[in-house]
Each structure stands twice: as structure tokens, then as C-alpha cells.
Design a protein around this motif. Sequence first.
Motif, PDB file in Angstrom:
ATOM      1  N   UNK A   1       1.008  -1.115  -0.012  1.00  8.79           N
ATOM      2  CA  UNK A   1       0.578  -0.093   0.108  1.00  8.79           C
ATOM      3  C   UNK A   1       0.807   1.097  -0.320  1.00  8.79           C
TER       4      UNK A   1
ATOM      5  N   UNK B   1       9.824   1.597  -3.731  1.00  3.18           N
ATOM      6  CA  UNK B   1       8.832   2.598  -4.473  1.00  3.18           C
ATOM      7  C   UNK B   1      10.021   3.379  -5.642  1.00  3.18           C
TER       8      UNK B   1
ATOM      9  N   UNK C   1      -3.571   1.567 -11.141  1.00  2.00           N
ATOM     10  CA  UNK C   1      -2.900   0.788 -11.202  1.00  2.00           C
ATOM     11  C   UNK C   1      -3.269  -0.684 -10.494  1.00  2.00           C
TER      12      UNK C   1
ATOM     13  N   UNK D   1       2.291   1.423  -3.246  1.00  2.00           N
ATOM     14  CA  UNK D   1       0.894   2.138  -4.282  1.00  2.00           C
ATOM     15  C   UNK D   1       1.648   3.627  -4.351  1.00  2.00           C
ATOM     16  N   UNK D   2       0.714   4.261  -2.845  1.00  2.00           N
ATOM     17  CA  UNK D   2       0.863   5.322  -3.030  1.00  2.00           C
ATOM     18  C   UNK D   2       1.531   6.537  -3.647  1.00  2.00           C
ATOM     19  N   UNK D   3       3.121   5.900  -3.922  1.00  2.00           N
ATOM     20  CA  UNK D   3       3.878   6.760  -5.037  1.00  2.00           C
ATOM     21  C   UNK D   3       3.617   7.067  -5.944  1.00  2.00           C
ATOM     22  N   UNK D   4       3.036   6.023  -6.464  1.00  2.00           N
ATOM     23  CA  UNK D   4       2.494   5.382  -7.923  1.00  2.00           C
ATOM     24  C   UNK D   4       1.530   6.337  -8.580  1.00  2.00           C
TER      25      UNK D   4
END
Lengths: 329, 509
Positions: free
Chosen positions: B99, B150, B109, B102-105
Motif C-alpha cells: 500500500x 517505491x 495500477x 502504491x501511494x507513490x505511484x
Amino acid sequence: MDGFETTINILVGTIRAGTPLVFAALGELITEKAGVLNLGVEGMMLVGAVSGFIVTVLTGSPYLGILAAIAAGVLMALIFGGLTQFLLTNQVATGLALTIFGVGLSAFIGLNYIGTPIQGLQPIAIPGLSEIPVIGPLLFNHDFLIYLSIALLVLVSWFLYKTRAGLILRAVGESHDAAHAIGYSVVKIRLLAIMFGGGMGGLAGAYLSLVYTPQWAENMTAGRGWIALALVVFATWRPARVLIGAYLFGGITILSLHVQAAGDSVSSALSIIPNPVGEWILAVINSSHLLATLPYLATVVVLALISRDATKIRLNAPASLGRPFHPGA
Amino acid sequence: MTAAQLELTGITKQYPGVLANDHIDLAIASGEVHALLGENGAGKSTLVKMIYGVVRADEGEIRWGGEPVKITSPSQARALGIGMVFQHFNLFETLTVAENISLGIDEEHDLKQLTSEIEEISEKYGLPLNPHQHVHALSVGERQRVEIIRCLVQDPKLLIMDEPTSVLTPQEVEKLFETLRRLSSEGCSILYISHKLDEIQALCDRATVLRHGKVTATCNPKEETPKSLAEMMIGSELPVCKRTAQARDSEVRLVVRNLTIPSPDPHGTDLKSINVTVHRGEVLGIAGVAGNGQKEFLAALNGEIMAAQGRIELNGAEISKVGPTERRARGLAFVPEERLGRGAVPDMSLSNNALLTGYREDMLSNGFIRFDKVRSYATAIRERFDVRSSGIEAEARSLSGGNLQKFIMGREIMMNPQLLILGHPTWGVDVGAATTIHQEIVDLAAKGTSVVVASEDLDELFEICDSIAVIAEGRLSPVKRTSETNVEEVGLWMSGQFEAGEGEVGHAA
């Protein structure tokens, strides 16, 4: 009245008493998950309740009233959001002020509507299902808002734990500095969460003035906004537990009413117990004020029990809760 | 020469009262490992924040792959292919590794697909990590891996690393360097920020040195000596701390027996049966990666948390049942890791901060404060320890980290404590001030004070300590003389590989 029917009535009453708490607490849960503590729930509920009531009186449509209540709640929340997010005022003080403002404002606008009769929201019996004995009246013969409260609960759970937007919301509440550094707009996300909290607070107010009572009386929320705040902690910021807590509180409210009603029959039974103990117990049971404190007392006890588990609180509580965000250089 | 991947010309950033960056030029070729070297406050962080779009430059031009660009946000920087690992991690403790990544993308996705991608990258670059774990359960080294992965999932062309090794064990540093070398061989440029000269020599192809916001040199660090690099960085010769003769003697000062404490913090570490003895005039170093129990150990010595089991003795008297005030009365002094908020009250003046712990030095009379004594004490600290401030009425928060640390150290040292406990005494302090602090510690020990110093900087510990031990996962390693061990052994201990020791250095007669 036969005992079986009484039980069903108590359970239905429980759901009805718990529903406004479900709305208000779910709204506050989202706000707090974004890291904002809004103590103005009581005020937003009251303004929602009076706005919904007046619009219903004027238009004759409780559904328009509900929409008006939501809009009023959002507006109240925007006052809070503007102050805390842009002017960086203290969240606790601002929230308290919002409640005090809401109490006064709602009393003022509602002055000419005290005691006005309205046709409240009617139950919608789900064809077929509502005729099943026991389960039917319990689950499938409610007004629209009760069904909505369950739907919103599922929606909020799904949003928080299954969607990317929910993940971002939780991240902002966990560490606004990290979220900002990664590139999320902390203020925008928090403002949206505050508005959602306001809308839900308004909805909770509408449930009280359009369904539960249904009428307008000054300060009719009677502290339910505060209970909703406590419920969020009680639920350790988990939506499903909000429902349990709300119904528990609702149940105790209804029970205390029934105990008051039953007080007379109990008194004769108690007369066997010698004085002064019997008299004392009687005095307690007959004192409606004391019984009315029961739900609040229960909340305090449960909160004290829950707070003993520090780990659980730490893992679910938003770490940035109540902390102002200063976007640094 | 091939075209630079990133080229900065004339970058200038003015903050109120300070010119953070003054016409900086910098060029990084593709696949190059470029060092950005400088002391604290030299302007390194400001510069990279502008490259990553967190801060906007006032003047100057950034070219990316030859094209001029304006980078206005981190997400734009990421879209260009710039990744950054911050010194203070931007992680969310209650979320899982996947998670967090994911927050850094920014692109759409799928979390499941991302999870397998994370596993792939972690395998490929030797960065073992379980995507489903919650971040609060990870060590600092593992957290850094989360930050690196990340960046890597986005296939960066430039990776910025801000002081990445300050939190790692020597072995972890070696593994990190392997990963970075591999990345660079695949064509990814790396901008490596540090003030550790040996690391820069080991890793970097080129170096740009900053001092007071200006570029003072550009060089190939492999052709320089640590001495010449230090001179470019601080503008003068690197001062060294002079050790006096062994001050440690046979008199026992502090004894810790079977100290066992469950941490009050659910994310903290429990202390498990710690035994250690410190003699008069001994400087004991406690190494270890943060989060392994050093914080708890220091708090237990200071009396902020009480021992659940075991005992602590100071000069033969048990102190485990008394609080910090009583322990201080018996000659203990403490300088915590956090300067603002724990070591000093940020909004209070230096003189009032001096009063907070120094009141025993004749500053009270019948319950009233003798302000003349307070002022003279604060003035004495300021003069003796070369604290640069506008005066003793300056607010603590207005001082730089190094100056405030000198003040707090001075406040405690002037009381001539029997036992001085220090948490990360030079963390975030520039090289000059650090040397002053080291010298004070060594001199104090020479006069008979025992010192327990926790630090993550092994070079520091080997420089000032007589003996050294490690706390790993709440257990204390054997205690050895610094002359009888080395960085490799201590590094192994830091990863938890040791047999529980005696907790006392064999005392040579």
C-alpha cells in the motif's frame, strides 16, 4: 401487551434510535480518518435537523427536506473546514465553537416551527419479505433512511479499505507530511472528508426531526452528536463496529424508556423488600432523569474498557488526528 | 562526453534571511553516481528538493535529457523519471508495504499486480521485503528498502538518495552500495547526498561540493583524499578529537543487572535482561540500529520508564525505584536525542532552559528563582561551549541544531555529573561542532565522569569510547574494549548475531 410483541418493538426501536448515530458517526469516522477532529457534530446535526424540518413543512416533501439537511450540514462543515484548513485555527476550539454556533442558529431559525405537525417519513415495507414473522417487521419494514444507513455503512467500508481513494485518505490521516512529500493535496482531501462528515451530520439531524420524533424542538439532538464522536473511538475507527456501537446505545436508550414505563408494576413487587432499601430502589427506577443517563453512562464505561488496549487504538487511530498541517518550505 | 541526463545552471533559492543556493551548476551523466557533498546547512537538501519539485527555484534552469523543464511537483518529477529516497522516510506505519508503494505511484495500477512486481524487483536487486507486512513492524533498513523499491517500480532514470546510510549497519550499507552499483550499470543515474567521505570515495564517480550555498569544487572523489575532500567541504582542515590517557579505573560507577522492561509503546522494543557495568571515567558506547531498544534503555537509565525486573545501581546504591529528579540529585545527567521538546523547551529562552535542570547550582532561594545566578550560569555555558546565539535570552528554537546541542551538553556538563547519559549527541550536527562535542565528552571522562553514549555512528563511537556494545532487538551484546574489536564485529552484533555477554569489560590490572 404480550411479551413477544414488546421484544420486537424494543428491537425495532433500537434500530430507529441507533440510526442517526450511524450516520453521524460514519461521517465523523471519515473526517477523522483523514486526520481531522471535528467536534462540531452536534451543531451540524441540529442545523441539519431544523433545515430538513423547515423544508419539509414548506414543500411537503420529506425527501427534499433530507436533501436540504445534507446541504445545511455541508455548509456548516465548510465553515469548520475553511477555518481549520486555510486559516489553520485550532481544531478542538473551532469544533466546539461550531457546536455552540449550531445550537444557537438552529434555535433561531426554528423558532416559528416548534410544535408544527408534519407527515414524517413513512416505512417502506418490502413486499413479501416484510411478511415473514419476526424477521419481517425487524428487518424489512423500515423507512428509507434506515436502509440507506446500512448501504452507506457498506459503502464507507468498501471505500476505505478497497479503493485507492480510501487508501489515500487513510494515508493523509496517518502522516500528512509524508503524504504531502509524495505529492498529495492534503488540504483538498481533508476538506472533502470534512464536507462528507458535515453531510452525514445533517442527515443524522434530518432523521431525528423527520422520522424519529418527528417534529422540531430546540436542542432536540440531546447530545447525540457527542455520542457519535465517542462511538468513533469506541469502534476504533472501524465502520462495522460503529453499527454495533450505535445499536448498543440505541438499545439502552429504548430499554430505559421501557423500564420507566414498567416502573409502576415493579413498585408493587418491590414493596415486599423492607424499607429503606426498597424505597431507594424505587426512587431510582422512578427517576426518569437518572434512567436517561444510562446510555451515556454505558458509553463512558465501554470507552474506558476499549481504551485499555493501547495497541488496538494505535494501529487504527489516525496518527495525525487533530494536528494542523503547515505545508513547509 | 555524452549529453548530461540532468543539468542545472545558475540555480538560486533565497529563503528569508539566508541564500540557500547561490547560482549552483551541476551536471549528471546517464549511469553516473554523483555525490553531493556538504555540511548541514550547506544547501544540499534545498537543491535536491528543487530537482524533485518540492520547492521552486527563484532563478536558473533545469535541463532533463537536454530539454529545459520546469518541475513544479513531485508527481511531475516522477513522470519525468526522477525518484527520491528522503532522509526522513515518507512512509505510513499502519499501512502495508504494498500500500505504501502504491501511494507513490501516480498511474492507474492494480494492487495485486503491483505486489508481484514488488516481489520481482526485491528479488532482482537483492532487497528482501514482504509486500504484505505492515510498515510499523519493519526495521529502519527494511523501511529504506520500501522507499527504494517505491522509486524502482517506476523505472527511474535518476535516483536521488538523501543521506541514506545514516540509519544502516555497515553490512546493510555494503548491500545498499551493491544495489546502487547495479542500478548505475543499468544506466540509472544516482545523485548521492552525504557528508561521509569514505562512502563517497567508495561509491561515487564524481562529486560536487557545496559550502554555504555555493559550489566550492567539482572533483573525482577517488582521486582525492578524505583530508582534501573535508577541506573543500568545511573550508579548513578537519579538526580531530584528542584522546587523553585512559581515564577509566576500577571504581564501579553504574551497574545494571537483569534489566527487563516491556516497552510502553506498542511500536517500541522490549528490553530483555540487560547486564552492564560502567567504571569511573569510562566512556561506554551503545551502538545499534535505531528502534532496537536504545531509546528504551536510555529512558530506563534516566528513570523515565521504571524497570519491571532487575536493578540499576549508581555508586553502589540502588536507583531503579526512584524517578529522574532523584537520580539527578544523585549525580546523573541526561542529554536526550531530541533536542527540541525533550532536551530543551523550544519556546523558552536559553537562560530559562538552563534553569530547568541546572537549578541545583544555587539558583533557588526559599522557593524563589535567583535570576542573577540563572543568567550567569547560562552566560558561562554560552562562553565556555562557544554557543552561537543572539544572547542568553534567545529562544531555544532559534538556534541551529549544533549550537543548541552544545548548549544542552554544556548545561549538563557544568554540573559535573557522576554519570552522563547521551543519546545521539552529534546527530544532525556539523563536523566542526561535532568535534567540539566529542572533545568535551573525552575531557569530562578524563576528570572521572562515566559516560554512556548511544549512537548510530560507529566512527563516532570508536573515536570517543573506551568500550562498546550493541543493543539489538532489546538484547545487549558482549561489551568489548574499542581497541579489541572492529567495525565488522560490531556490525555483525548490530544485526543481532551474538551470544549474550557478561556486560563487563575484563579489567586489565
